[in-house]
Motif scaffolding. Sequence first.
Motif, PDB file in Angstrom:
ATOM      1  N   SER A   1      -6.547   7.010 -12.900  1.00 18.81           N
ATOM      2  CA  SER A   1      -7.651   6.547 -12.116  1.00 18.81           C
ATOM      3  C   SER A   1      -7.586   5.032 -11.745  1.00 18.81           C
ATOM      4  O   SER A   1      -7.982   4.440 -10.725  1.00 18.81           O
ATOM      5  CB  SER A   1      -8.945   7.111 -12.663  1.00 18.81           C
ATOM      6  OG  SER A   1      -9.459   6.238 -13.688  1.00 18.81           O
ATOM      7  N   SER A   2      -7.302   4.312 -13.061  1.00 13.10           N
ATOM      8  CA  SER A   2      -7.181   2.693 -12.843  1.00 13.10           C
ATOM      9  C   SER A   2      -6.041   2.262 -12.075  1.00 13.10           C
ATOM     10  O   SER A   2      -6.389   1.466 -11.311  1.00 13.10           O
ATOM     11  CB  SER A   2      -7.040   2.100 -14.503  1.00 13.10           C
ATOM     12  OG  SER A   2      -8.581   2.533 -15.131  1.00 13.10           O
ATOM     13  N   VAL A   3      -5.026   3.068 -12.188  1.00 14.26           N
ATOM     14  CA  VAL A   3      -3.864   2.663 -11.257  1.00 14.26           C
ATOM     15  C   VAL A   3      -3.934   2.690  -9.919  1.00 14.26           C
ATOM     16  O   VAL A   3      -3.623   1.929  -9.051  1.00 14.26           O
ATOM     17  CB  VAL A   3      -2.682   3.653 -11.886  1.00 14.26           C
ATOM     18  CG1 VAL A   3      -1.378   3.354 -10.781  1.00 14.26           C
ATOM     19  CG2 VAL A   3      -2.123   3.197 -13.290  1.00 14.26           C
ATOM     20  N   PHE A   4      -4.690   3.728  -9.318  1.00 16.13           N
ATOM     21  CA  PHE A   4      -5.156   4.165  -8.180  1.00 16.13           C
ATOM     22  C   PHE A   4      -6.123   2.832  -7.914  1.00 16.13           C
ATOM     23  O   PHE A   4      -6.010   2.418  -6.603  1.00 16.13           O
ATOM     24  CB  PHE A   4      -5.761   5.426  -8.109  1.00 16.13           C
ATOM     25  CG  PHE A   4      -5.071   6.537  -7.940  1.00 16.13           C
ATOM     26  CD1 PHE A   4      -4.000   6.698  -6.944  1.00 16.13           C
ATOM     27  CD2 PHE A   4      -5.140   7.700  -8.783  1.00 16.13           C
ATOM     28  CE1 PHE A   4      -3.259   7.700  -6.778  1.00 16.13           C
ATOM     29  CE2 PHE A   4      -4.545   8.859  -8.546  1.00 16.13           C
ATOM     30  CZ  PHE A   4      -3.418   8.748  -7.529  1.00 16.13           C
ATOM     31  N   LEU A   5      -6.906   2.547  -8.466  1.00 15.93           N
ATOM     32  CA  LEU A   5      -7.913   1.526  -8.249  1.00 15.93           C
ATOM     33  C   LEU A   5      -7.218   0.048  -7.982  1.00 15.93           C
ATOM     34  O   LEU A   5      -7.466  -0.689  -7.200  1.00 15.93           O
ATOM     35  CB  LEU A   5      -9.168   1.370  -9.277  1.00 15.93           C
ATOM     36  CG  LEU A   5      -9.871   0.231  -9.133  1.00 15.93           C
ATOM     37  CD1 LEU A   5     -10.973   0.642  -7.730  1.00 15.93           C
ATOM     38  CD2 LEU A   5     -11.082  -0.032 -10.274  1.00 15.93           C
ATOM     39  N   LEU A   6      -6.263   0.034  -8.803  1.00 19.48           N
ATOM     40  CA  LEU A   6      -5.314  -1.394  -8.685  1.00 19.48           C
ATOM     41  C   LEU A   6      -4.512  -1.482  -7.445  1.00 19.48           C
ATOM     42  O   LEU A   6      -4.634  -2.607  -6.858  1.00 19.48           O
ATOM     43  CB  LEU A   6      -4.234  -1.335  -9.921  1.00 19.48           C
ATOM     44  CG  LEU A   6      -4.804  -1.646 -11.283  1.00 19.48           C
ATOM     45  CD1 LEU A   6      -3.538  -1.377 -12.138  1.00 19.48           C
ATOM     46  CD2 LEU A   6      -5.119  -3.264 -11.242  1.00 19.48           C
ATOM     47  N   THR A   7      -4.549  -0.367  -6.741  1.00 22.34           N
ATOM     48  CA  THR A   7      -3.713  -0.417  -5.400  1.00 22.34           C
ATOM     49  C   THR A   7      -4.515  -0.616  -4.202  1.00 22.34           C
ATOM     50  O   THR A   7      -4.275  -0.887  -3.103  1.00 22.34           O
ATOM     51  CB  THR A   7      -2.894   0.950  -5.142  1.00 22.34           C
ATOM     52  OG1 THR A   7      -4.000   1.993  -5.216  1.00 22.34           O
ATOM     53  CG2 THR A   7      -1.885   1.014  -6.486  1.00 22.34           C
ATOM     54  N   VAL A   8      -5.947  -0.373  -4.390  1.00 16.60           N
ATOM     55  CA  VAL A   8      -7.020  -0.507  -3.296  1.00 16.60           C
ATOM     56  C   VAL A   8      -7.085  -1.840  -2.818  1.00 16.60           C
ATOM     57  O   VAL A   8      -6.818  -2.015  -1.558  1.00 16.60           O
ATOM     58  CB  VAL A   8      -8.277   0.208  -3.957  1.00 16.60           C
ATOM     59  CG1 VAL A   8      -9.390  -0.512  -2.764  1.00 16.60           C
ATOM     60  CG2 VAL A   8      -8.377   1.462  -3.996  1.00 16.60           C
ATOM     61  N   PRO A   9      -6.984  -2.971  -3.387  1.00 17.25           N
ATOM     62  CA  PRO A   9      -7.162  -4.319  -2.669  1.00 17.25           C
ATOM     63  C   PRO A   9      -5.612  -4.441  -2.011  1.00 17.25           C
ATOM     64  O   PRO A   9      -5.958  -5.495  -1.055  1.00 17.25           O
ATOM     65  CB  PRO A   9      -6.973  -5.316  -3.884  1.00 17.25           C
ATOM     66  CG  PRO A   9      -7.623  -4.442  -5.294  1.00 17.25           C
ATOM     67  CD  PRO A   9      -7.070  -3.048  -4.955  1.00 17.25           C
ATOM     68  N   PHE A  10      -4.609  -3.914  -2.319  1.00 17.19           N
ATOM     69  CA  PHE A  10      -3.323  -4.176  -1.777  1.00 17.19           C
ATOM     70  C   PHE A  10      -3.363  -3.117  -0.205  1.00 17.19           C
ATOM     71  O   PHE A  10      -2.502  -3.222   0.546  1.00 17.19           O
ATOM     72  CB  PHE A  10      -2.272  -4.187  -2.317  1.00 17.19           C
ATOM     73  CG  PHE A  10      -2.505  -5.103  -3.513  1.00 17.19           C
ATOM     74  CD1 PHE A  10      -2.389  -6.488  -3.456  1.00 17.19           C
ATOM     75  CD2 PHE A  10      -2.711  -4.585  -4.757  1.00 17.19           C
ATOM     76  CE1 PHE A  10      -2.453  -7.169  -4.594  1.00 17.19           C
ATOM     77  CE2 PHE A  10      -3.049  -5.126  -5.914  1.00 17.19           C
ATOM     78  CZ  PHE A  10      -2.773  -6.822  -5.821  1.00 17.19           C
ATOM     79  N   ALA A  11      -4.228  -2.330   0.030  1.00 18.58           N
ATOM     80  CA  ALA A  11      -4.239  -1.383   0.979  1.00 18.58           C
ATOM     81  C   ALA A  11      -4.231  -1.979   2.373  1.00 18.58           C
ATOM     82  O   ALA A  11      -4.968  -2.916   2.426  1.00 18.58           O
ATOM     83  CB  ALA A  11      -5.244  -0.192   0.965  1.00 18.58           C
TER      84      ALA A  11
END
Length: 407
Positions: free
Chosen positions: A296-306
């Motif tokens: 879940s934290s890995v998914f969150l890490l990618t959100v700012p770069f979407a």
Amino acid sequence: MIDPTATASSRDRAILYVAAFLRALATGMIGVLIGIHLAASGLDAARIGAVVTAGLSGAAVAALVITLRGDRLGRRRGLFLLGLLGASGGVAVAFASRFGVVALAAFFGMLNGMGRDRGASMILDQVILPSTASPGRRTAVFAYYNVLQDAGHALGSLAAGLPAAFRAAHAGNTESLRLAVLVYAVLLFATALLYRGLSPRVEAATRVARVALTPATRRIVTRISALFALDGLGGGFLTTALLSYFFYVRFGVREEGIGLLFFAARLLNAGSHLGAAWLARRIGLVNTMVFTHIPSSVFLLTVPFAPTFAIAAALFLLREGLVEMDVPTRQSYVMAVVGPEERTAASGVTHLVRLGSWAVAPAFAGLFMRGPSLGAPLVIGAGMKIAYDVLLYVSFRGVKPPEERGG
């Protein structure tokens, strides 16, 4: 032949479930409406913030009192008084207009402006619930409890539209908001009445002033509280308000779009609790906490770069489908590795640590968003949570709850 003990346990559990749902419904609604209501009453932004702080401070004080004196006061009595104080505070906030009066009402009424039920009543609920089920069903009991809470939060967000319905019935703007706050008070009063129906079985075996934790329990609570402080600090960088602000500024999404996104997130949170109970039966409580939380934290890490909102929203919802799976498992685990007479203290201490840590980070997150990068809090928060998961696994993989011990 009907077992009267099992019947009483089932009834107690049902009362806790219904009361938790109603309290979450009220909390989800007031979290959206309180700022608007106070502004309509003539308070400026600074005073509105002070009222919200007063309410959260009152909630923290109540949690501390319950932690230290909850069993001596009596769990049924404590839950009843908390519901009654919340309802009374809601009525006072609905009608008061002077800042000092509103702030006092918010403090003593433990007004929750964060939109999530994390107060003293939840501490007592968590203490009582394990006594209503066998060790093998304990995690499932917590899972259903959290499902109902998240459903209440989601529906409470929708119930924040009540003022519009009252205006359609020809109520004025101020009157419609006051009526909605009174609905909040009525919901809390209903929980107080429900708690009166709990059986004597929910009480502690002995009402001592303060339970002395055994050395083994003290070591466990100290270690796990330190880890929960790290997780809570990471969570403080990821509050709903800051995430909403990120989507609003980064992608230019309007409020109604963000509202629908978080409504979907709460539904995924609710469903994930049932998945957590199923998974914990197969791989264990600690493994479920860690190996769902890290992705879940890995998914969150990618959100700012979407690159687009659609992609960011999809990644965020994937995160929300996993991030809450550690909640019922964490609650079940803490209650399982301490003695029954130590549960109030353990629940209270771990809850207070998380609440305090969660409250520290948002101010720093706001500074980071204004300075280095809009997405910095998401990266920092996710990194802290991954560190927490790794340390939790290293520290507690060998500390098993009763149902996972061999022999």
